[in-house]
Design a protein around this motif. Structure first.
Motif, PDB file in Angstrom:
ATOM      1  N   GLU A  17       0.824  -1.203   0.000  1.00  0.00           N
ATOM      2  CA  GLU A  17       0.000   0.000   0.000  1.00  0.00           C
ATOM      3  C   GLU A  17       0.867   1.266   0.000  1.00  0.00           C
ATOM      4  OE1 GLU A  17      -3.789   0.912  -0.725  1.00  0.00           O
ATOM      5  OE2 GLU A  17      -3.324  -1.108  -0.002  1.00  0.00           O
ATOM      6  N   LYS A 150      -3.883   4.380   4.655  1.00  0.00           N
ATOM      7  CA  LYS A 150      -3.247   3.297   3.908  1.00  0.00           C
ATOM      8  C   LYS A 150      -3.243   1.990   4.692  1.00  0.00           C
ATOM      9  CE  LYS A 150      -0.040   5.965   0.993  1.00  0.00           C
ATOM     10  NZ  LYS A 150       1.394   6.231   0.712  1.00  0.00           N
ATOM     11  N   ALA A 153      -6.753   0.606   4.651  1.00  0.00           N
ATOM     12  CA  ALA A 153      -7.087   0.112   3.310  1.00  0.00           C
ATOM     13  C   ALA A 153      -6.342  -1.176   2.986  1.00  0.00           C
ATOM     14  CB  ALA A 153      -6.765   1.182   2.276  1.00  0.00           C
ATOM     15  N   ALA A 154      -5.092  -1.268   3.443  1.00  0.00           N
ATOM     16  CA  ALA A 154      -4.303  -2.471   3.156  1.00  0.00           C
ATOM     17  C   ALA A 154      -4.979  -3.711   3.723  1.00  0.00           C
ATOM     18  CB  ALA A 154      -2.902  -2.321   3.740  1.00  0.00           C
ATOM     19  N   ARG A 157      -8.276  -4.376   1.895  1.00  0.00           N
ATOM     20  CA  ARG A 157      -8.025  -4.934   0.565  1.00  0.00           C
ATOM     21  C   ARG A 157      -7.664  -6.417   0.663  1.00  0.00           C
ATOM     22  NH1 ARG A 157      -7.088  -1.423  -3.443  1.00  0.00           N
ATOM     23  NH2 ARG A 157      -6.010   0.127  -2.151  1.00  0.00           N
ATOM     24  N   ARG A 194      -9.437   5.327  -1.629  1.00  0.00           N
ATOM     25  CA  ARG A 194      -8.218   4.550  -1.862  1.00  0.00           C
ATOM     26  C   ARG A 194      -8.531   3.142  -2.357  1.00  0.00           C
ATOM     27  NH1 ARG A 194      -2.943   4.530  -1.222  1.00  0.00           N
ATOM     28  NH2 ARG A 194      -3.045   6.694  -0.549  1.00  0.00           N
ATOM     29  N   THR A 198      -6.191  -0.785  -6.997  1.00  0.00           N
ATOM     30  CA  THR A 198      -5.393  -1.859  -6.411  1.00  0.00           C
ATOM     31  C   THR A 198      -3.917  -1.581  -6.639  1.00  0.00           C
ATOM     32  OG1 THR A 198      -7.135  -3.466  -6.867  1.00  0.00           O
ATOM     33  CG2 THR A 198      -4.930  -4.344  -6.402  1.00  0.00           C
ATOM     34  N   PRO A 199      -3.108  -1.381  -5.596  1.00  0.00           N
ATOM     35  CA  PRO A 199      -1.683  -1.130  -5.789  1.00  0.00           C
ATOM     36  C   PRO A 199      -0.959  -2.358  -6.300  1.00  0.00           C
ATOM     37  CG  PRO A 199      -2.147  -1.462  -3.469  1.00  0.00           C
ATOM     38  CD  PRO A 199      -3.481  -1.429  -4.176  1.00  0.00           C
ATOM     39  N   ALA A 202      -0.091  -5.941  -4.302  1.00  0.00           N
ATOM     40  CA  ALA A 202      -1.001  -6.228  -3.192  1.00  0.00           C
ATOM     41  C   ALA A 202      -1.391  -7.698  -3.223  1.00  0.00           C
ATOM     42  CB  ALA A 202      -2.251  -5.365  -3.301  1.00  0.00           C
TER      43      ALA A 202
END
Length: 291
Positions: A17, A150, A153-154, A157, A194, A198-199, A202
């Protein structure tokens, strides 16, 4: 309802993230798992430390203190946005909170007022302590707010959750005020935005847990050997219903029957309905992992 991330997957998710993460001392084995179950996990809880200074705050959250042993969270978020991992497993951060709030988090809907303290939150929430005095005057640098966004969200996700799985301590336990200095509605809106992308790198969302289907009452005959019996026994121990001197093991025994009877009584059954022989309704509620 989700299985907690392993230490490696948690670290991977946070770094993917875009967070700077520091692994503090023996964080991977620092937990309160001996005091109760860790998981299933349902959400992320945000706190403030009521302290100043990164190093001392991290040490406090790692060790705890005489009245509240550590770890006091899973990660400490410093003013500069660095995340210090201090625990992996059950942590002393959430305490008892409102079961109606937990149900709303599970359903990912608007939160009700938190007016009860009847449910173990340490079992069900990841916790992040952000370094702040909590006096309404100590500033929240943008780097720190972004790191809270972050980190939340991490985890969302990784589990396939929405922003509604992130709450503040003040939304869980009556009388709490943390985090003080920003609103959780505003933070959830940041997390929502965020999660729209999708980073790279991930981890894929964790697969939903699979449970053993009810094998039928006839399965539980004296001497029956099966890995299912062992898995059942471990779940009974986790629920505080284990009546084993040794075990649990793979052979259905009188200790298994007594343990299951304790589970049935915990669910409210009595008399012949709590005879220690599994039925489908009580079995499905026990959620024995697939073996």
């Amino acid at each position: 309802m989700a299985t907690p991330l392993s230490a490696d997957r948690l670290l991977q998710a946070l770094r993917a993230e875009g967070l700077r993460v520091v692994e503090h001392r023996s964080w991977r084995t620092n937990s309160r798992n001996h005091k109760g179950p860790w998981g299933p996990v349902e959400g992320v809880m945000i706190h403030h430390t009521v302290t100043s200074g990164t190093a001392s705050s991290v040490e406090l959250c790692y060790n705890g203190h005489s009245s509240l042993p550590g770890p006091l969270c899973h990660g400490v978020i410093a003013k500069d946005g660095t995340v210090y991992l201090v625990g992996n497993g059950r942590a002393n951060h959430a305490g008892l909170g409102d079961d109606d709030v937990l149900r709303a988090v599970v359903d990912e809907r608007a939160l009700p007022a938190d007016d009860e303290a009847n449910t173990d939150g340490n079992r069900h929430y990841y916790g992040f302590e952000a370094v702040n005095l909590g006096d309404g005057k100590d500033p929240w640098p943008e780097a720190q707010l972004e790191a809270i966004e972050k980190a939340s969200a991490a985890i969302c996700r990784a589990h396939g959750w929405s922003q509604r799985s992130v709450i503040g301590h003040l939304e869980w336990q009556p009388g709490k005020v943390d985090p003080r200095g920003f609103t959780m509605d505003a933070m959830r809106d940041r997390i929502r935005q965020r999660l729209g992308g999708t980073p790279a790198g991930a981890p894929a969302p964790a697969a939903p847990p699979r449970y053993e289907p009810f094998p039928g009452a006839a399965f539980f005959a004296a001497g029956r050997r099966s890995a299912v019996v062992t898995a059942m026994g471990k779940r009974l121990v986790a629920e505080g219903c284990g009546r084993y001197q040794v075990g649990p093991g793979p052979s259905w025994s009188e200790a298994d029957r007594r343990s299951y009877a304790a589970w049935q009584r915990k669910l409210g059954y009595s008399g012949s309905d709590a005879d220690g022989i599994p039925g489908k309704t009580s079995w499905d509620k026990l959620k024995v992992p697939n073996v």
